[in-house]
Motif scaffolding. Structure first.
Motif, mmCIF file in Angstrom:
data_model
loop_
_atom_site.group_PDB
_atom_site.id
_atom_site.type_symbol
_atom_site.label_atom_id
_atom_site.label_comp_id
_atom_site.label_asym_id
_atom_site.label_seq_id
_atom_site.Cartn_x
_atom_site.Cartn_y
_atom_site.Cartn_z
ATOM 1 N N PHE A 250 25.703 16.047 -10.435
ATOM 2 C CA PHE A 250 24.281 15.610 -11.167
ATOM 3 C C PHE A 250 23.825 16.587 -12.280
ATOM 4 N N ILE A 251 22.974 16.338 -13.098
ATOM 5 C CA ILE A 251 22.554 17.051 -14.291
ATOM 6 C C ILE A 251 21.085 17.624 -13.665
ATOM 7 N N PRO A 252 20.955 18.930 -13.345
ATOM 8 C CA PRO A 252 19.818 19.529 -12.859
ATOM 9 C C PRO A 252 18.408 19.114 -14.043
ATOM 10 N N VAL A 253 17.286 18.813 -13.492
ATOM 11 C CA VAL A 253 16.221 18.604 -14.187
ATOM 12 C C VAL A 253 15.885 19.722 -15.196
ATOM 13 N N PRO A 254 15.646 19.684 -16.482
ATOM 14 C CA PRO A 254 15.437 20.566 -17.386
ATOM 15 C C PRO A 254 14.010 21.090 -17.210
ATOM 16 N N LEU A 255 13.635 22.188 -16.884
ATOM 17 C CA LEU A 255 12.452 22.758 -16.558
ATOM 18 C C LEU A 255 12.184 24.175 -17.165
ATOM 19 N N ARG A 256 11.022 24.492 -17.291
ATOM 20 C CA ARG A 256 10.642 25.871 -17.660
ATOM 21 C C ARG A 256 11.099 26.771 -16.561
ATOM 22 N N TYR A 257 11.844 27.938 -16.701
ATOM 23 C CA TYR A 257 12.228 28.536 -15.419
ATOM 24 C C TYR A 257 11.027 29.349 -14.632
ATOM 25 N N ARG A 258 11.147 29.412 -13.467
ATOM 26 C CA ARG A 258 10.225 30.096 -12.573
ATOM 27 C C ARG A 258 11.030 30.554 -11.493
ATOM 28 N N SER A 259 10.666 31.591 -10.864
ATOM 29 C CA SER A 259 11.579 31.970 -9.741
ATOM 30 C C SER A 259 11.260 31.231 -8.563
ATOM 31 N N ASP A 260 9.974 30.606 -8.533
ATOM 32 C CA ASP A 260 9.543 30.159 -7.236
ATOM 33 C C ASP A 260 9.298 28.579 -7.503
ATOM 34 N N GLY A 261 9.967 28.065 -8.568
ATOM 35 C CA GLY A 261 9.995 26.873 -9.226
ATOM 36 C C GLY A 261 11.294 26.033 -8.683
ATOM 37 N N TRP A 262 11.544 24.855 -9.038
ATOM 38 C CA TRP A 262 12.879 24.108 -8.941
ATOM 39 C C TRP A 262 13.884 24.536 -9.734
ATOM 40 N N THR A 263 14.499 25.761 -9.471
ATOM 41 C CA THR A 263 15.590 26.018 -10.286
ATOM 42 C C THR A 263 16.799 25.090 -10.093
ATOM 43 N N PRO A 264 17.771 25.172 -10.974
ATOM 44 C CA PRO A 264 18.948 24.487 -10.837
ATOM 45 C C PRO A 264 19.844 24.382 -9.241
ATOM 46 N N ARG B 31 18.289 25.388 -6.466
ATOM 47 C CA ARG B 31 17.348 24.809 -5.513
ATOM 48 C C ARG B 31 17.552 23.368 -5.554
ATOM 49 N N GLN B 32 17.656 22.742 -6.793
ATOM 50 C CA GLN B 32 17.847 21.344 -6.867
ATOM 51 C C GLN B 32 19.097 20.907 -6.141
ATOM 52 N N ALA B 33 20.277 21.503 -6.639
ATOM 53 C CA ALA B 33 21.492 21.359 -5.630
ATOM 54 C C ALA B 33 21.446 21.582 -4.244
ATOM 55 N N ASP B 34 20.811 22.806 -3.835
ATOM 56 C CA ASP B 34 20.691 23.058 -2.299
ATOM 57 C C ASP B 34 19.757 22.103 -1.751
ATOM 58 N N CYS C 151 19.427 13.796 5.695
ATOM 59 C CA CYS C 151 18.670 12.498 5.519
ATOM 60 C C CYS C 151 17.192 12.576 5.511
ATOM 61 N N SER C 152 16.625 13.698 5.329
ATOM 62 C CA SER C 152 15.243 14.080 5.423
ATOM 63 C C SER C 152 14.711 14.829 4.366
ATOM 64 N N VAL C 153 13.804 14.062 3.442
ATOM 65 C CA VAL C 153 13.242 14.783 2.322
ATOM 66 C C VAL C 153 12.469 16.127 2.690
ATOM 67 N N SER C 154 11.614 15.532 3.617
ATOM 68 C CA SER C 154 10.899 16.932 4.169
ATOM 69 C C SER C 154 11.621 17.937 4.554
ATOM 70 N N ALA C 155 12.396 17.839 5.219
ATOM 71 C CA ALA C 155 13.377 19.009 5.868
ATOM 72 C C ALA C 155 14.335 19.536 4.594
ATOM 73 N N ALA C 156 14.625 18.730 3.667
ATOM 74 C CA ALA C 156 15.522 19.163 2.707
ATOM 75 C C ALA C 156 14.398 20.355 1.762
ATOM 76 N N ALA C 157 13.238 19.694 1.569
ATOM 77 C CA ALA C 157 12.496 20.226 0.546
ATOM 78 C C ALA C 157 11.954 21.518 1.571
ATOM 79 N N ARG C 158 11.741 21.620 2.768
ATOM 80 C CA ARG C 158 11.308 22.850 3.626
ATOM 81 C C ARG C 158 12.564 23.918 3.524
ATOM 82 N N HIS C 159 13.613 23.407 3.395
ATOM 83 C CA HIS C 159 15.114 24.142 3.702
ATOM 84 C C HIS C 159 15.018 25.189 2.264
#
Length: 146
Positions: free
Chosen positions: A15-29, A31-34, A43-51
């Motif tokens: 996938f192509i990561p979502v282009p965002l302004r870089y923030r160390s505590d944000g959705w980095t590329p 973090r998106q891949a992880d 198969c859990s959005v909540s668990a994956a986000a928490r991770h």
């Protein structure tokens, strides 16, 4: 010798990561891949986000941003091919139509049966249908472009 099944991380589409302004505590590329890798495992959005140290709500907001089409397609593909589910579509239809029955026991004897409808089953069916429609619509758009 039985061949080893592929690891869930290998099932994550490119996938192509979502282009965002870089923030160390944000959705980095990274973090998106992880997130997508953990989503494939759980198969859990909540668990994956928490991770990855984010919230479920921020994951859904990220999915809706401009430039997030590739990320959203990967997310949908992971959830569509997640393999065996705890609840099948036919079981969800059955629960939606008939509800659930729970026997009530007192002193080792059956005294009553509680009948309740299952809104969760209806919502699962709705979500599954919406994901399938969204993916089919995107696949249809791709075939028209070619």
């Amino acid at each position: 010798m039985k061949p080893e099944s592929p690891s869930p991380r290998r099932l994550v589409p490119a996938f192509i990561p979502v282009p965002l302004r870089y923030r160390s505590d944000g959705w980095t590329p990274g973090r998106q891949a992880d997130f997508l890798g953990h989503l494939a495992e759980t198969c859990s959005v909540s668990a994956a986000a928490r991770h990855v140290g984010m919230t479920r709500e921020s994951a859904y907001r990220l999915r809706e941003k401009n430039g997030a089409a590739s990320f959203a397609e990967a997310w949908d593909a992971i959830l569509l091919r997640r393999g065996p589910r705890k609840s099948t579509a036919s079981l969800d239809y059955h629960r939606d139509f008939y509800g659930t029955l729970k026997p009530v026991m007192r002193g080792g004897r059956h005294v009553a049966t509680l009948h309740s409808t299952s809104n969760d089953a209806l919502l699962k069916l709705y979500r599954r249908d919406m994901i399938a429609r969204r993916l089919n619509r995107r696949l249809g758009e791709r075939s028209q472009v070619k």
